[in-house]
Write a protein that holds these residues in place. Structure first.
Motif, mmCIF file in Angstrom:
data_model
loop_
_atom_site.group_PDB
_atom_site.id
_atom_site.type_symbol
_atom_site.label_atom_id
_atom_site.label_comp_id
_atom_site.label_asym_id
_atom_site.label_seq_id
_atom_site.Cartn_x
_atom_site.Cartn_y
_atom_site.Cartn_z
ATOM 1 N N ARG A 35 0.832 -1.201 0.000
ATOM 2 C CA ARG A 35 0.000 0.000 0.000
ATOM 3 C C ARG A 35 0.872 1.257 0.000
ATOM 4 N N PRO A 36 0.587 2.219 -0.868
ATOM 5 C CA PRO A 36 1.397 3.437 -0.935
ATOM 6 C C PRO A 36 1.163 4.338 0.272
ATOM 7 N N TRP A 37 2.123 5.220 0.547
ATOM 8 C CA TRP A 37 1.993 6.181 1.628
ATOM 9 C C TRP A 37 2.601 7.503 1.211
ATOM 10 N N SER A 38 2.181 8.567 1.865
ATOM 11 C CA SER A 38 2.728 9.893 1.592
ATOM 12 C C SER A 38 2.301 10.845 2.699
ATOM 13 N N PHE A 39 3.156 11.838 2.991
ATOM 14 C CA PHE A 39 2.796 12.891 3.932
ATOM 15 C C PHE A 39 2.046 14.030 3.252
ATOM 16 N N GLU A 40 1.915 13.974 1.940
ATOM 17 C CA GLU A 40 1.272 15.038 1.178
ATOM 18 C C GLU A 40 -0.135 14.613 0.759
ATOM 19 N N PRO A 41 -1.177 15.289 1.248
ATOM 20 C CA PRO A 41 -2.555 14.887 0.921
ATOM 21 C C PRO A 41 -2.849 14.815 -0.566
ATOM 22 N N THR A 42 -2.268 15.720 -1.362
ATOM 23 C CA THR A 42 -2.585 15.739 -2.794
ATOM 24 C C THR A 42 -2.084 14.488 -3.510
ATOM 25 N N ASP A 43 -1.176 13.734 -2.894
ATOM 26 C CA ASP A 43 -0.703 12.505 -3.523
ATOM 27 C C ASP A 43 -1.770 11.413 -3.535
ATOM 28 N N PHE A 44 -2.784 11.545 -2.681
ATOM 29 C CA PHE A 44 -3.794 10.509 -2.586
ATOM 30 C C PHE A 44 -4.982 10.764 -3.503
ATOM 31 N N GLY A 45 -5.410 11.990 -3.594
ATOM 32 C CA GLY A 45 -6.637 12.262 -4.319
ATOM 33 C C GLY A 45 -7.852 11.835 -3.504
ATOM 34 N N VAL A 46 -9.009 12.341 -3.893
ATOM 35 C CA VAL A 46 -10.234 12.007 -3.169
ATOM 36 C C VAL A 46 -10.666 10.592 -3.545
ATOM 37 N N PRO A 47 -10.932 9.731 -2.578
ATOM 38 C CA PRO A 47 -11.349 8.349 -2.874
ATOM 39 C C PRO A 47 -12.616 8.302 -3.723
#
Length: 392
Positions: A35-47
């Protein structure tokens, strides 16, 4: 954060991602460890609901937690825990890595973490209880709970009131420590709570982690525990009671990383009322260096009325052949007619027989908490839930 692939001719979109969909060429995550991870919210996008970790969650109801903004709608009542706060600490993020959008938002906007620490060799006589009271507004937070070498104690996080709450809890159990963390969710009916608990357990250390969810509209508490040190132990227990309109969810991840580790996962839930919903996903990874591991996970659900639904998905991934044992189990069902008949045949009325069966089913988890006052409170809460269900 994601891989791409060229769709095959005539293929259709995969339910877990975008295989074969030219507009969203995303290869779905196949194992929990990837599973990917990031401290930057924009890396995830809205589910969108097609992601494997969001497909069972009511996105329309939890959507307020996808807003990239801070919030302070939680009042902390620390009590005796005040004396264990550490200021100016830099341990936040030592182990924690956000794996979804609310978690990344909480990390970004929480500011300084509330850091509770047990000193080396310290042994708590009484549990430390931290009350987190929602004031009806949006809230984000990052908490660090640290048990230094060879310390021992119990910390209770008790949630009540109402809030739209994105929460991170980072748990560090140092060498030889023995820590119990209990997270109780007794929110008002309109509360929305998404929490990511991530723990690392070091050499010869022990963590008992308990999730108790009774209240709230949508409550999603996802514990992730890494048994990194040789001889470490992780015991993950959960208890939930979902009423009509409630969605109570836990996605559990137990990673056996070090050798000779022991894992025990048991979650139990009861559901009653139209549209009562629970979701449990349990992932256990026994890594290539986790030789001598002994691990077992189970989820049991008791459906009390028509219209209620429990989703239960256990997964086990083993990367070494040198283990003591590993297994998983899941069961969802209604009352055992034989149990009811046995009790009724001895003169116990049907309503009372049902009450005894439910209490017996859930008490296994209650009794593992090890805090008498809290255990009594939860038994009373179960009794109240059953009484309200009988009146409905």
């Amino acid at each position: 954060m994601s891989s791409t692939t060229t769709p095959l001719p005539g293929s259709t979109a995969h339910t877990d991602g975008g295989w074969g969909d030219a507009s969203a060429p995303v290869v779905p995550v196949q194992t929990r460890s990837d599973r990917p991870w990031s401290f930057e919210p924009t890396d995830f996008g809205v589910p969108t609901g097609r992601e494997v970790n969001w497909k069972h969650t009511p996105l329309d109801r939890i959507a307020p937690l996808f807003e990239d903004a801070a919030g302070g709608g939680i009042r902390y009542e620390l009590g005796a825990a005040q004396a264990h706060l550490v200021s100016g600490s830099d341990v936040r993020g030592e182990h924690f890595k956000p794996e979804d959008l609310p978690s990344a938002i909480a990390y970004k906007h929480a500011g300084d973490a509330l850091h509770v620490q047990l000193k080396a060799e310290e042994e708590l006589v009484e549990p430390l209880r931290i009350d987190l009271v929602g004031t009806g507004d949006r809230a984000t937070a990052h908490l660090v709970i640290e048990a230094k070498n060879h310390s021992r104690g119990t910390i209770v996080l008790y949630h009540s009131g109402s809030a739209q709450y994105a929460q991170n809890v980072e748990i560090l159990v140092r060498d030889g420590a023995d820590l119990t963390v209990v997270s109780v969710q007794r929110w008002d009916d309109d509360a929305v709570h998404a929490a990511a608990h991530q723990a690392r357990v070091d050499r010869d250390a022990k963590l008992t982690h308990v999730v108790v969810s009774f209240g709230g509209g949508v409550v999603r508490v996802n514990p992730s525990v890494e048994l990194s040190g040789a001889g470490s132990e992780g015991r993950l227990y959960g208890l939930s009671f979902s009423d009509s309109g409630q969605h109570l969810e836990s996605q559990v991840y137990l990673h056996h990383k070090g050798p000779h580790t022991v894992g025990d996962v048991l979650y139990k839930g009861a559901l009653q009322g139209e549209s009562a919903r629970s979701v449990w996903i349990g992932d256990v990874l026994i890594g290539p260096d986790a030789t001598g591991t002994d691990s077992y996970e189970a989820n049991r659900n008791l459906v009390l009325t028509d219209g209620a639904r429990a989703d239960s998905i256990p997964n086990l991934e083993i990367e070494t052949g040198d283990i003591q044992g590993a297994g998983h189990a899941s069961a969802t069902g209604r009352f055992d007619d034989e149990q009811l008949f046995y009790l009724q045949a001895r003169g116990i009325a049907e309503d009372e027989a049902r009450r005894l069966v439910v209490l017996g089913f859930l008490s296994e988890i209650v009794q593992r908490i090890g805090i008498p006052d809290l255990e009594s409170e939860l038994v009373e809460a179960i009794e109240r839930e059953l009484a309200e269900g009988a009146e409905a």
